[in-house]
Design a protein around this motif. Structure first.
Motif, mmCIF file in Angstrom:
data_model
loop_
_atom_site.group_PDB
_atom_site.id
_atom_site.type_symbol
_atom_site.label_atom_id
_atom_site.label_comp_id
_atom_site.label_asym_id
_atom_site.label_seq_id
_atom_site.Cartn_x
_atom_site.Cartn_y
_atom_site.Cartn_z
ATOM 1 N N VAL A 57 0.837 -1.213 0.000
ATOM 2 C CA VAL A 57 0.000 0.000 0.000
ATOM 3 C C VAL A 57 0.866 1.254 0.000
ATOM 4 O O VAL A 57 0.535 2.265 -0.624
ATOM 5 N N ALA A 58 2.010 1.190 0.681
ATOM 6 C CA ALA A 58 2.901 2.360 0.724
ATOM 7 C C ALA A 58 3.385 2.753 -0.665
ATOM 8 O O ALA A 58 3.714 3.924 -0.909
ATOM 9 N N LEU A 59 3.408 1.801 -1.605
ATOM 10 C CA LEU A 59 3.841 2.117 -2.960
ATOM 11 C C LEU A 59 2.856 3.018 -3.694
ATOM 12 O O LEU A 59 3.199 3.593 -4.745
ATOM 13 N N LEU A 60 1.636 3.146 -3.182
ATOM 14 C CA LEU A 60 0.654 4.037 -3.817
ATOM 15 C C LEU A 60 1.143 5.482 -3.834
ATOM 16 O O LEU A 60 0.723 6.267 -4.679
ATOM 17 N N ALA A 61 2.002 5.843 -2.897
ATOM 18 C CA ALA A 61 2.484 7.231 -2.831
ATOM 19 C C ALA A 61 3.490 7.548 -3.927
ATOM 20 O O ALA A 61 3.760 8.725 -4.189
ATOM 21 N N ALA A 62 4.056 6.520 -4.574
ATOM 22 C CA ALA A 62 5.131 6.766 -5.530
ATOM 23 C C ALA A 62 4.645 7.564 -6.738
ATOM 24 O O ALA A 62 5.272 8.552 -7.142
ATOM 25 N N ILE A 63 3.511 7.163 -7.314
ATOM 26 C CA ILE A 63 3.053 7.806 -8.542
ATOM 27 C C ILE A 63 2.583 9.244 -8.297
ATOM 28 O O ILE A 63 2.950 10.150 -9.055
ATOM 29 N N ALA A 104 -5.857 2.482 10.780
ATOM 30 C CA ALA A 104 -5.269 1.989 9.532
ATOM 31 C C ALA A 104 -5.509 2.972 8.387
ATOM 32 O O ALA A 104 -4.618 3.231 7.571
ATOM 33 N N GLY A 105 -6.733 3.541 8.335
ATOM 34 C CA GLY A 105 -7.025 4.506 7.279
ATOM 35 C C GLY A 105 -6.191 5.760 7.404
ATOM 36 O O GLY A 105 -5.666 6.287 6.404
ATOM 37 N N GLY A 106 -6.050 6.260 8.625
ATOM 38 C CA GLY A 106 -5.225 7.452 8.829
ATOM 39 C C GLY A 106 -3.774 7.216 8.459
ATOM 40 O O GLY A 106 -3.118 8.067 7.837
ATOM 41 N N ALA A 107 -3.259 6.043 8.835
ATOM 42 C CA ALA A 107 -1.874 5.719 8.495
ATOM 43 C C ALA A 107 -1.689 5.605 6.984
ATOM 44 O O ALA A 107 -0.689 6.076 6.418
ATOM 45 N N ALA A 108 -2.681 5.007 6.305
ATOM 46 C CA ALA A 108 -2.573 4.837 4.854
ATOM 47 C C ALA A 108 -2.618 6.190 4.138
ATOM 48 O O ALA A 108 -1.843 6.452 3.213
ATOM 49 N N VAL A 109 -3.539 7.060 4.567
ATOM 50 C CA VAL A 109 -3.648 8.384 3.946
ATOM 51 C C VAL A 109 -2.384 9.203 4.192
ATOM 52 O O VAL A 109 -1.872 9.892 3.299
ATOM 53 N N THR A 110 -1.856 9.125 5.410
ATOM 54 C CA THR A 110 -0.624 9.850 5.723
ATOM 55 C C THR A 110 0.535 9.339 4.892
ATOM 56 O O THR A 110 1.381 10.116 4.417
ATOM 57 N N THR A 111 0.593 8.026 4.682
ATOM 58 C CA THR A 111 1.654 7.442 3.877
ATOM 59 C C THR A 111 1.635 7.976 2.452
ATOM 60 O O THR A 111 2.684 8.177 1.829
ATOM 61 N N VAL A 112 0.442 8.247 1.927
ATOM 62 C CA VAL A 112 0.320 8.794 0.577
ATOM 63 C C VAL A 112 0.586 10.292 0.566
ATOM 64 O O VAL A 112 1.293 10.820 -0.296
#
Length: 352
Positions: A57-63, A104-112
């Motif tokens: 999921v962290a790879l979503l931030a790459a693009i 989990a949602g907050g962590a995912a959004v922050t990661t992006v």
């Protein structure tokens, strides 16, 4: 596994296309970018190990971060929002409670969001620095007015306004009389003070949206819009009189009045326009010196055809062309250059 193989094939195609093309178009980047984010999200969904899924999921931030480097704000925001939605959906799959979903949602959004924000902030900071560097390159450090390069690169707004309002170009070339006497008898510091004071007087006298440039050692150029030749001569006389009164020196001014015709066909010719105006004003200025100095000599020229566009800078165009080619073409060029060098070796005493 068949879905993962499809995702791997899409990724391979993306890398191969980027490697071959060199620089993707906006449409190509949008298609491959959204496809890549869907592939990342689907891979995270297929992976059963929660820790591995979070890493994917962290790879979503790459693009979105890549988009923030060079794409428009609209494209960057679209990619970022799309990545956040995918991250939230993936976080909700394995959530066992509301609290777990929020965390989990907050962590995912922050990661992006964090990498995209940092790249965008860095890009804005770099753009600000580049604008300051460009301004320094266009500005005379002593007087604060434009230099010759700035005269070429900063006149498009003025010429566009002149063409739109059906005014004409007023172009003045000014040169101090016997300025060497000031430097020889009072020192170069005094001469610099005179130049600074004269530049301030010119800025106060000419219309606000005029272009003022220090063209040479003690030469100044003013480019402005003018309604008729008499108005231009009156403005030049004002500048001449104020500099004599307030700066204690005299100047000779050559003033050129030229109607402007804007053309949409042909190559940009701002270099030729400025060169023509400079030569004509220079002749009038030397005629003023031959007539006894401290005078204004003016001339009306035939209409000038102006084709908008940047000044001619071949070295910048060469760099832009290199960036547009793909990596394979660059490899071919380097191999060709190596063959040429091997066929024609240089000797130490060779001159060019």
């Amino acid at each position: 596994m068949k879905y993962l193989v499809a995702i791997w094939l899409f990724s391979t195609f993306t890398f191969a296309l980027t490697f071959y093309v060199g620089r993707l178009s906006n449409t190509q980047f949008a298609i491959l970018g959204f496809g890549g984010m869907l592939g990342v999200a689907w891979s995270a969904y297929l992976v059963t190990d929660p820790a591995a899924a979070r890493a994917v999921v962290a790879l979503l931030a790459a693009i979105p971060a890549i988009a923030a480097m060079g794409s428009s704000r609209r494209v960057t925001v679209s990619f970022t929002l799309f990545a956040m939605v995918l991250a939230l959906l993936l976080s909700s799959v394995n959530a066992t409670s509301g609290v777990a979903l929020v965390v989990a949602g907050g962590a995912a959004v922050t990661t992006v969001f964090v990498p995209v924000f940092m790249v965008a902030a860095l890009r804005q900071s770099l753009g600000s620095v580049l604008r300051k560097v460009a301004k320094l390159g266009d500005t005379d450090p002593l007087t604060g007015v434009l230099n010759r390069r700035g005269l070429l690169s900063r006149n498009s707004d003025l010429l566009d306004r002149i063409a739109r309002t059906r005014q004409s170009i007023g172009f003045m070339m000014m040169d101090f009389d016997n300025f060497k006497f000031v430097n020889d008898n009072h020192g170069h510091a005094a001469g610099d003070s005179v130049l600074i004071a004269a530049a301030a007087v010119i800025e106060e006298t000419v219309p606000p949206r005029s272009i003022i440039s220090r063209f040479g050692g003690e030469e100044f150029v003013v480019m402005t819009e003018s309604a008729d030749p008499a108005e231009l001569v009156h403005l030049a006389e004002q500048v001449r009189s104020r500099i004599q009164t307030e700066c204690g020196v005299t100047i000779s001014i050559g003033a050129i009045y030229a109607p402007l015709i804007r053309s949409a066909t042909g190559r940009p010719n701002i270099d030729e326009v400025i060169d023509f105006l400079t030569r004509q004003a220079d002749r009038c200025m030397y005629a003023a010196k031959d007539a006894g100095r401290n005078k204004v000599i003016s001339r009306t020229c035939a209409p000038i055809v102006w084709v908008p566009g940047p000044p001619n800078e071949p070295q910048i165009e060469f760099v832009a062309d290199e960036r547009r080619v793909g990596s394979l073409d660059l490899v071919r060029r380097r191999k060709a250059a190596s063959r040429d060098q091997a066929a024609n070796p240089l000797v130490d005493d060779q001159t060019f």
